[in-house]
Design a protein around this motif. Structure first.
Motif, PDB file in Angstrom:
ATOM      1  N   ALA A  43      15.531  -8.849  43.607  1.00 31.34           N
ATOM      2  CA  ALA A  43      14.499  -8.556  42.962  1.00 31.34           C
ATOM      3  C   ALA A  43      13.529  -9.368  42.000  1.00 31.34           C
ATOM      4  N   ILE A  44      14.087  -9.873  42.486  1.00 33.05           N
ATOM      5  CA  ILE A  44      13.639 -11.690  42.082  1.00 33.05           C
ATOM      6  C   ILE A  44      12.162 -11.848  43.122  1.00 33.05           C
ATOM      7  N   GLU A  45      12.767 -11.363  44.645  1.00 29.31           N
ATOM      8  CA  GLU A  45      12.432 -11.537  45.689  1.00 29.31           C
ATOM      9  C   GLU A  45      11.074 -11.105  45.515  1.00 29.31           C
ATOM     10  N   ILE A  46      11.232  -9.934  45.208  1.00 27.29           N
ATOM     11  CA  ILE A  46      10.055  -8.563  45.192  1.00 27.29           C
ATOM     12  C   ILE A  46       9.027  -9.077  43.832  1.00 27.29           C
ATOM     13  N   VAL A  47       9.240  -9.094  43.017  1.00 25.80           N
ATOM     14  CA  VAL A  47       8.522  -9.647  41.630  1.00 25.80           C
ATOM     15  C   VAL A  47       7.603 -11.025  42.122  1.00 25.80           C
ATOM     16  N   ALA A  48       8.588 -11.783  42.914  1.00 23.16           N
ATOM     17  CA  ALA A  48       7.445 -13.135  43.401  1.00 23.16           C
ATOM     18  C   ALA A  48       6.692 -12.534  44.779  1.00 23.16           C
ATOM     19  N   LEU A  49       6.906 -11.277  45.364  1.00 22.52           N
ATOM     20  CA  LEU A  49       6.312 -11.079  46.748  1.00 22.52           C
ATOM     21  C   LEU A  49       4.841  -9.819  45.989  1.00 22.52           C
ATOM     22  N   ASN A  50       5.213  -9.095  44.726  1.00 24.55           N
ATOM     23  CA  ASN A  50       4.330  -8.277  43.765  1.00 24.55           C
ATOM     24  C   ASN A  50       3.037 -10.007  43.515  1.00 24.55           C
ATOM     25  N   ASN A  51       3.379 -10.798  42.854  1.00 22.51           N
ATOM     26  CA  ASN A  51       2.181 -11.770  42.600  1.00 22.51           C
ATOM     27  C   ASN A  51       1.245 -12.567  43.405  1.00 22.51           C
ATOM     28  N   GLU A  52       2.629 -12.447  44.171  1.00 23.43           N
ATOM     29  CA  GLU A  52       1.999 -13.514  45.499  1.00 23.43           C
ATOM     30  C   GLU A  52       1.101 -12.354  46.820  1.00 23.43           C
ATOM     31  N   ARG A  53       1.039 -10.456  45.816  1.00 24.63           N
ATOM     32  CA  ARG A  53      -0.054  -9.929  46.538  1.00 24.63           C
ATOM     33  C   ARG A  53      -0.695 -10.115  46.062  1.00 24.63           C
ATOM     34  N   ALA A  54      -1.429  -9.962  44.577  1.00 20.67           N
ATOM     35  CA  ALA A  54      -1.858  -9.532  43.565  1.00 20.67           C
ATOM     36  C   ALA A  54      -2.921 -11.432  43.587  1.00 20.67           C
ATOM     37  N   LEU A  55      -2.448 -12.212  43.668  1.00 21.66           N
ATOM     38  CA  LEU A  55      -2.930 -13.570  44.293  1.00 21.66           C
ATOM     39  C   LEU A  55      -3.849 -14.063  45.347  1.00 21.66           C
ATOM     40  N   MET A  56      -3.021 -13.253  46.221  1.00 23.33           N
ATOM     41  CA  MET A  56      -3.995 -13.023  47.797  1.00 23.33           C
ATOM     42  C   MET A  56      -5.211 -11.968  47.512  1.00 23.33           C
ATOM     43  N   GLN A  57      -4.711 -10.960  46.491  1.00 21.30           N
ATOM     44  CA  GLN A  57      -5.779  -9.279  46.168  1.00 21.30           C
ATOM     45  C   GLN A  57      -6.676 -10.776  45.810  1.00 21.30           C
ATOM     46  N   SER A  58      -6.687 -10.920  44.483  1.00 23.03           N
ATOM     47  CA  SER A  58      -8.121 -11.866  43.627  1.00 23.03           C
ATOM     48  C   SER A  58      -8.503 -12.691  44.431  1.00 23.03           C
ATOM     49  N   ALA A  59      -7.694 -13.329  44.886  1.00 17.88           N
ATOM     50  CA  ALA A  59      -8.983 -14.854  46.459  1.00 17.88           C
ATOM     51  C   ALA A  59      -9.891 -13.792  47.065  1.00 17.88           C
ATOM     52  N   ALA A  60      -9.089 -12.877  47.740  1.00 18.60           N
ATOM     53  CA  ALA A  60     -10.029 -11.735  48.798  1.00 18.60           C
ATOM     54  C   ALA A  60     -11.026 -11.208  47.390  1.00 18.60           C
ATOM     55  N   ASP A  61     -10.827 -10.717  46.344  1.00 13.31           N
ATOM     56  CA  ASP A  61     -12.230 -10.392  45.495  1.00 13.31           C
ATOM     57  C   ASP A  61     -12.891 -11.293  45.108  1.00 13.31           C
ATOM     58  N   ALA A  62     -13.016 -13.144  45.040  1.00 16.41           N
ATOM     59  CA  ALA A  62     -13.304 -13.046  44.508  1.00 16.41           C
ATOM     60  C   ALA A  62     -14.696 -13.872  46.297  1.00 16.41           C
ATOM     61  N   ALA A  63     -13.545 -14.169  46.909  1.00 18.26           N
ATOM     62  CA  ALA A  63     -14.473 -14.662  48.724  1.00 18.26           C
ATOM     63  C   ALA A  63     -15.487 -13.765  48.474  1.00 18.26           C
ATOM     64  N   ALA A  64     -15.589 -12.225  48.804  1.00 11.62           N
ATOM     65  CA  ALA A  64     -16.096 -11.486  48.692  1.00 11.62           C
ATOM     66  C   ALA A  64     -17.241 -11.468  48.684  1.00 11.62           C
ATOM     67  N   LEU A  65     -17.347 -11.521  46.422  1.00 13.43           N
ATOM     68  CA  LEU A  65     -18.210 -11.865  45.792  1.00 13.43           C
ATOM     69  C   LEU A  65     -18.552 -12.402  46.442  1.00 13.43           C
ATOM     70  N   ALA A  66     -17.979 -14.295  46.180  1.00 11.64           N
ATOM     71  CA  ALA A  66     -19.319 -15.096  46.626  1.00 11.64           C
ATOM     72  C   ALA A  66     -20.087 -14.980  48.332  1.00 11.64           C
ATOM     73  N   GLY A  67     -19.462 -14.149  48.939  1.00 10.15           N
ATOM     74  CA  GLY A  67     -20.173 -14.228  50.244  1.00 10.15           C
ATOM     75  C   GLY A  67     -21.646 -13.484  49.984  1.00 10.15           C
ATOM     76  N   ALA A  68     -21.104 -11.730  49.092  1.00  7.97           N
ATOM     77  CA  ALA A  68     -22.833 -11.203  49.174  1.00  7.97           C
ATOM     78  C   ALA A  68     -23.832 -12.029  48.472  1.00  7.97           C
ATOM     79  N   ARG A  69     -22.965 -12.134  47.877  1.00  8.07           N
ATOM     80  CA  ARG A  69     -24.035 -13.375  46.546  1.00  8.07           C
ATOM     81  C   ARG A  69     -24.974 -14.603  47.832  1.00  8.07           C
ATOM     82  N   ASP A  70     -24.006 -15.352  47.789  1.00  7.09           N
ATOM     83  CA  ASP A  70     -25.096 -16.247  49.418  1.00  7.09           C
ATOM     84  C   ASP A  70     -25.526 -15.086  50.036  1.00  7.09           C
ATOM     85  N   LEU A  71     -25.451 -13.440  50.521  1.00  7.43           N
ATOM     86  CA  LEU A  71     -26.183 -12.999  51.843  1.00  7.43           C
ATOM     87  C   LEU A  71     -27.282 -12.674  50.968  1.00  7.43           C
ATOM     88  N   MET A  72     -27.635 -12.524  49.799  1.00  4.61           N
ATOM     89  CA  MET A  72     -28.577 -12.010  48.844  1.00  4.61           C
ATOM     90  C   MET A  72     -29.665 -13.183  49.426  1.00  4.61           C
TER      91      MET A  72
END
Length: 423
Positions: A43-72
């Protein structure tokens, strides 16, 4: 017969019924606790895994926006934007890279669309047997910008000793609808301000009022004109020395070509540049009520500065054809002398000002370049001082002066850059 005490020592002892029951309970309790403990850990690992997935998604979102901003930005490199976005994403996950294998892959797609895929694998139970190979995380983010804004100001200086864009007093840099970018720092003092479509800096931003909030740590924009050769038809030393030519009245009409003369324009004198490329090997100074004007002409400052003091006036329209089409003032790569507009009567600077190793200083109370249909500045440093207001327009459509490749765009951009995540 043995004494009683010896018989007690030699006779075997057997556990009582009560002791046997207590031992069975211990074993049973152990068997029951083990699955419960595993369930808690999972149960602890599943919670940690969900948090890590959220961290990865947040990083991907921020990087995608940064990349789109640079291409503009017109002229931005897709390859550089890709590398920047991947490095940026890794910085967003922080210490997670210490306990997992993490990778991000950025992909510039069709116009204005930028995607980032994230992958992570970290150890799981029983030597990565459950699940086999370890916990795996996959995320994806797709961003797009709705408008590709023109690049109208680029401060190239990257050194820590000096900033790339600076302002002081009550000065203002106004470039609505386009991008103001500094490869180094943007430093404003007093009540100085910057207002643009987008403000970006690869260094830091400090002081003053900047609207919108600058994107700090942005990808550096390489010199869009670095491949251009800036050289006169012949060496300045081979041109006849014209000494110092002082004008107090009348009209000086200059044909294109080499000018190895220090021009000092005073009184009511006027310098008219005929169409073509003008190579100046000496300083040119305008003061009092003198005037500098030219159409379909570019000033090539091979040596020496250009200074326009108050209340002298300026109206320049850049080259319409030829190899320097789209440029209005260019300094050689060895010329570190400044271009200084110290008068509020600089009405028109239509075209690109390119100063690869020198600075543009705008220091006068009042508006500068406001009548220009469009202007672009690519300089080592840009300084707006005193109460000057440098106005950068971006109305490219229908201009007789074309926009050079690498800056600007075919049409003016919007005041805001709509960026959105599609996935």
């Amino acid at each position: 017969m043995l004494p009683v005490w010896k018989r007690r020592i030699l006779e075997p002892s057997f556990p009582t019924k009560k002791a046997q029951t207590r031992g069975n309970l211990t074993i049973l309790t152990g068997l029951l606790v083990l699955p419960s403990a595993i369930a808690v850990v999972m149960a602890i690992e599943i919670v940690a895994l969900n948090n890590e997935r959220a961290l990865m998604q947040s990083a991907a979102d921020a990087a995608a926006l940064a990349g789109a901003r640079d291409l503009m930005v017109s002229g931005s490199s897709q390859r550089n934007a890709k590398n920047f976005a991947e490095r940026f994403a890794l910085t967003q996950v922080g210490s997670f890279t210490e306990r997992a294998r993490v990778a991000f892959v950025a992909t510039p797609e069709k116009e204005g669309v930028f995607s980032v895929d994230g992958y992570a694998v970290r150890p799981s139970f029983f030597g990565n047997l459950v699940p086999k190979g370890g916990f795996k995380i996959r995320v994806r983010s797709v961003a797009e910008n709705m408008v590709k804004q023109p690049l109208c100001i680029l401060g190239q200086n990257e050194t820590l000793a000096e900033n790339a864009i600076a302002g002081d007093g009550s000065s203002a840099l106004i470039a609505k609808g386009c991008v103001v970018h500094a490869n180094g720092d943007i430093i404003l003092k007093d009540r100085a301000s910057v207002a643009a479509g987008t403000v970006r800096t690869s260094g830091t931003s400090e002081g003053g009022a900047i609207s919108p909030t600058p994107n700090v740590g942005a990808l550096k924009i390489p010199d869009p004109f670095s491949a251009r050769t800036i050289s006169p038809p012949k060496d300045c030393a081979l041109v006849p020395d014209g000494g110092t030519d002082v004008w107090k009245q009348g009209i000086l009409t200059l044909p294109p070509g080499m000018h190895r003369t220090q021009f000092v324009m005073r009184g009511t004198s006027i310098m008219k540049l005929q169409p073509g490329e003008h190579y100046f090997c000496r300083p040119s100074i305008f003061s009092e009520n003198s005037r500098l004007e030219g159409q379909n002409a570019v000033m090539m400052l091979i040596e020496g500065e250009l200074t326009v003091r108050a209340p002298a006036s300026t109206s320049l329209k850049g080259r319409e054809t030829g190899p320097w089409a789209g440029f209005v003032i260019v300094a050689s790569r060895t010329n570190a002398s400044p271009v200084s507009f110290l008068s509020p009567n600089v009405d028109e600077l239509l075209g690109t000002i390119y100063l690869p190793n020198s600075q543009l200083l705008v220091n006068s109370p009042g508006s500068v370049a406001e009548a220009s249909q469009w202007s672009v500045i690519v300089a080592h440093r840009l300084i707006v001082s005193n109460a000057a207001q440098l106005i950068i327009n971006s109305d490219y459509e229908g201009s007789p002066v074309p926009v050079p490749t690498g800056v600007g765009s075919n049409v003016g951009g919007a005041n805001n850059i709509p960026l959105r995540l599609r996935q």
